[in-house]
Design a protein around this motif. Structure first.
Motif, PDB file in Angstrom:
ATOM      1  N   THR A 141       0.851  -1.184   0.000  1.00  0.00           N
ATOM      2  CA  THR A 141       0.000   0.000   0.000  1.00  0.00           C
ATOM      3  C   THR A 141       0.889   1.237   0.000  1.00  0.00           C
ATOM      4  O   THR A 141       1.822   1.342   0.808  1.00  0.00           O
TER       5      THR A 141
ATOM      6  N   LEU B 229       0.899   5.343   0.302  1.00  0.00           N
ATOM      7  CA  LEU B 229       0.109   6.476   0.776  1.00  0.00           C
ATOM      8  C   LEU B 229       0.703   7.753   0.190  1.00  0.00           C
ATOM      9  O   LEU B 229       1.879   8.050   0.401  1.00  0.00           O
TER      10      LEU B 229
ATOM     11  N   ARG C  84       0.344  11.876  -0.082  1.00  0.00           N
ATOM     12  CA  ARG C  84      -0.302  13.068   0.456  1.00  0.00           C
ATOM     13  C   ARG C  84      -0.829  13.931  -0.685  1.00  0.00           C
ATOM     14  O   ARG C  84      -0.265  13.964  -1.771  1.00  0.00           O
TER      15      ARG C  84
END
Length: 389
Positions: A250, A252, A254
């Motif tokens: 995964t 991530l 921003r």
């Protein structure tokens, strides 16, 4: 006795007058009132001080400001919060004269709303001499480079006087020239890459994926010619293919921060096809105020000349409420994101460019905007809301 508030643009004056009512007289300078005439250098080369004169046609404007200031209980200089605005405030204060100097105050605000203006009026300050001096330094440098270097440029280019040197344009042109020289000096080298379209079965309807050759026997392949590539292709014919391993994970990412002036211009160019001049013109209109059917103009975005990524806490809270309503709490971080401005010289007293009221969605204000205004407002609104997810 009414109070006098002085801004730069007539449109902004009209917007603010509708918010403050009869207690205030609001007048505009319509930009700078003092300038160095173009007929000569007008810079003292001993101490680099400029000689400023009243701009032709601004006499009537100045007389109107003096007359209003003489009658006013207090005079608030509310020109823009950048160095140009600070210089205009200084010039107006000087020309209003000593008789009103005791009641002159400087105020600034990042958004044209009644709350922001009232907060500014409650916290007046003195004119910031550092900002004024920064504007003088920029303007004098412009004049020195333009008037002293341009003639040298003309002589070197057979008297072509339509060409000019500039504080920004000349270094920028040099960077472009250096880059072009590097491109022209570059010697291209031939190289080849190999890709394979694969599928788990021979069924053409089955899902396919692409694989890239990146190693041969643990080493990066050097395919410098077509012959090198053909040799590898020959070795691959009839080969047994298998997936050695599958890695799942995964990532991530921003969201992008809210806009600064530069990033707004870049996004408007790449996504909307607007040039910087058009972008700033539309942004100025959105900042100064648009009538939304309520009979009064309303500022839709915050101040447009900024290099800061700061966001007011109340704006973050409003954005979080908008995110919750339209996208759901799953898109809401536990804490409001905080973005660090990379430029150490950024003025953190400014905010990033954002909607004044995030609840004024692009769809809600669309009937009151031109097509181009709506496109830019939607770009700014989406970027800000996404930045708070």
């Amino acid at each position: 006795m009414a109070k006098l508030l002085i801004v730069e643009s007539a449109k902004k004056a009209k917007t603010i007058k509708g918010m403050l009512g009869s207690d205030f007289t609001v007048k505009a300078t319509s930009g700078h009132i003092l300038e160095m005439p173009p007929d000569d250098l007008h810079v003292n080369l001993e101490d680099f001080t400029p000689t400023l004169y009243l701009i032709r046609g601004k006499g009537k404007t100045l007389e109107g400001l003096k007359e209003a200031a003489a009658k006013a209980e207090a005079v608030y200089l509310a020109t823009d919060m950048d160095r140009e605005g600070e210089a205009i405030a200084q010039h107006v204060a000087e020309r209003l004269g000593r008789t009103v100097a005791g009641k002159v105050r400087r105020i600034t605000f990042t958004a044209i709303t009644k709350a922001d203006i009232q907060a500014a009026l409650a916290n007046p300050r003195q004119i910031d001499r550092r900002l004024v001096e920064a504007q003088v330094a920029r303007r004098v440098t412009d004049r020195l480079v333009g008037y002293m270097v341009s003639p040298v440029l003309w002589k070197g280019l057979s008297g072509i006087k339509r060409l000019s040197a500039g504080r920004v344009q000349s270094p920028a042109l040099w960077l472009v020239v250096e880059r072009e020289r590097a491109i022209q000096a570059f010697i291209p080298e031939e190289w080849w890459s190999i890709e394979a379209e694969l599928s788990k079965t021979a069924d053409p309807a089955h899902q396919k994926f692409w694989a890239f050759l990146f190693k041969i026997k643990g080493k990066k392949p050097e395919l410098k010619t077509e012959a090198d590539a053909q040799k590898v292709l020959a070795d691959l014919k009839g080969a047994a293919w298998r997936v050695e391993r599958v890695e799942k994970g995964t990532r991530l990412r921003r969201p992008y921060p809210p806009f600064t002036t530069d990033s707004m211009q870049q996004a408007a160019s790449s996504q909307l096809g607007f040039n910087p001049r058009l972008t700033m013109k539309l942004a100025q209109e959105l900042y100064e105020g648009v009538e939304l059917g309520e009979g009064k103009a309303v500022g839709l975005i915050t101040y447009i000349r900024t290099d800061s990524l700061a966001v007011a806490p109340e704006a973050q809270e409003a954005a979080r409420a908008v995110v919750t309503k339209y996208f759901g709490e799953a898109y809401l971080p536990a804490q409001p994101p905080v973005y660090q401005t990379r430029d150490k010289t950024a003025q953190e007293a400014h905010e990033a460019i954002r909607p004044v009221d995030p609840w004024k969605t692009p769809k809600a204000v669309e009937p009151y905007l031109t097509k181009q205004q709506h496109l830019l407002y939607r770009l700014i609104w989406r970027r800000f809301i996404a930045s708070q997810m």
